[in-house]
Write an enzyme that holds these catalytic residues in place. Structure first.
Site, short mmCIF file in Angstrom:
data_model
loop_
_atom_site.label_atom_id
_atom_site.label_comp_id
_atom_site.label_asym_id
_atom_site.label_seq_id
_atom_site.Cartn_x
_atom_site.Cartn_y
_atom_site.Cartn_z
N LYS A 231 39.18 -30.60 -94.21
CA LYS A 231 40.16 -31.67 -93.97
C LYS A 231 41.55 -31.14 -94.33
CE LYS A 231 41.26 -36.43 -95.33
NZ LYS A 231 40.70 -37.74 -95.62
N GLU B 207 39.29 -30.64 -98.86
CA GLU B 207 40.60 -31.12 -98.44
C GLU B 207 41.75 -30.44 -99.20
OE1 GLU B 207 41.19 -35.38 -98.80
OE2 GLU B 207 43.22 -35.28 -98.03
P1 13P Z 1 46.08 -40.09 -95.19
O1 13P Z 1 45.54 -39.96 -93.78
O2 13P Z 1 46.77 -41.38 -95.45
O3 13P Z 1 46.85 -38.87 -95.60
O4 13P Z 1 44.81 -40.16 -96.14
C1 13P Z 1 43.79 -39.26 -95.96
C2 13P Z 1 43.17 -38.96 -97.24
O5 13P Z 1 41.99 -39.17 -97.42
C3 13P Z 1 43.98 -38.36 -98.30
O6 13P Z 1 43.15 -37.83 -99.29
#
Ligand code: 13P
Length: 342
Positions: free
Chosen positions: A221, A179
């Protein structure tokens, strides 16, 4: 887990019409979300809230996996069933946040690097024994044009850490969610966000390749390419969808099975529309789905408000939102579904 098993889990996480619920807020973060609604952040309240979400009837039709937090993966539903077991029974994959948060980057000036690598091999082994099948690590990148953020140094350090985490996960039997989150709250326009996101993702895939992370056994992500919240020029949904896709086509190899977006503070309906538009422009080489936190939870949390009396209503709200987001994951969402139900 063999490479084939990792690939099968990654594929299941991004199965058509299903996506990941990010319910892995750290205690500090969930305390902030609770405080905004005057809910006391006790261990029992945090458990009861997660229980409300995870036991929502039919949620498994839309949700392929749930990211849990260290406290939550050790907690149980009201009937005593540990959360990972309860999810498994519903055909939902249990996941775990393994980073320990972002800290100021040394000798830098306000940029962040994500920590949690020391002892990670041992923690992964414990999470596997608790039932986890995948993991998450979030790197954050700040856009600040005046200060030249993100710097090359920040991009390098975060990409390196993401790849080290990814390799440790695959070695230990977890599918890593990689991510890299480019924060959406700056003053920058969408063009700057596109440039930064492309460079960030390029660096991440270079480092994943250097550290032998299997692309088939991971899920990306990313954040969407979007105008900064404080920008005076706000790009419309079509431009967001097109620019996000351009960036992905330039940086993400087709061997990656799926891309599960974060919502990043976008209102739920906006995050849903963006995902839907991208899928309407498909087919693409990878599945495009969601791994939303706030966009899936905000309304359900406001409805629950810390009271057992509101559990059924909050679950109705959670199920409706998950259904709409699932429709967006197949490009079959429309705005009138927001009020009409699914
Ligand atoms: P949000 O969709 O609220 O951005 O959260 C996703 C997430 O896992 C952030 O690390």
């Amino acid at each position: 887990m063999s490479a084939t098993d990792l690939a099968a889990v990654a594929k299941a996480m991004v199965a058509p019409g299903r996506g990941v619920l990010a319910a892995d807020e750290s205690n500090a973060t969930i305390t902030k979300r609770f405080a905004a609604l005057d809910i006391e952040s006790t261990e029992e309240n945090r458990r009861a809230y997660r229980d409300t979400l995870l036991s929502t009837p039919g949620i498994e039709d839309y949700i392929s996996g749930v990211i849990l937090y260290d406290e939550t993966i050790r907690q149980s539903s009201a009937d005593g069933t540990p959360f990972p077991k309860m999810l498994e029974r519903k055909g939902i994959l249990p996941g775990i946040k393994v980073d320990t948060g972002s800290k100021p980057l040394a000798l830098d000036n306000d940029e962040q690097v994500t920590e949690g690598l020391d002892g990670l091999r041992e923690r992964i082994a414990e999470y596997v024994s608790l039932g986890a099948k995948f993991a998450k690590w979030r790197a954050v990148y700040i856009i600040d044009e005046a200060r030249g953020f993100p710097t090359d140094y920040a991009m390098h350090c975060n990409a390196h850490a993401l790849a080290r985490y990814g390799a440790l996960c695959q070695e230990g039997g977890l599918v890593p969610i990689i991510e890299p989150e480019v924060l959406m709250d700056g003053e920058n326009d969408i063009e700057t966000c596109a440039w930064v996101t492309e460079h960030v993702q390029r660096r991440v895939f270079q480092e994943l390749s250097r550290q032998n992370v299997s692309l088939e056994g991971m899920v990306l992500k990313p954040s969407m390419v979007i105008s900064g919240k404080k920008s005076t020029s706000q790009a419309g949904p079509q431009e967001v969808a097109e620019r996000t896709l351009t960036c992905l086509y330039r940086t993400v190899p087709p061997a990656v099975p799926g891309i599960a977006f974060l919502s990043g503070g976008q209102p739920a309906a906006v995050a849903t529309e963006h995902l839907d538009l991208m899928n309407k422009m498909g087919p693409h080489p990878w599945t495009l789905t969601f791994s939303y936190g706030r966009a899936l939870q905000d309304e359900a949390l406001r409805t629950w408000k810390g009271s057992t009396d509101n559990v059924a209503e909050a679950q109705k709200v959670a199920s409706h939102r998950a259904g709409l987001t699932s429709a967006a994951a197949t490009g079959t969402y429309s705005r009138d579904m927001e009020t009409a139900g699914v």
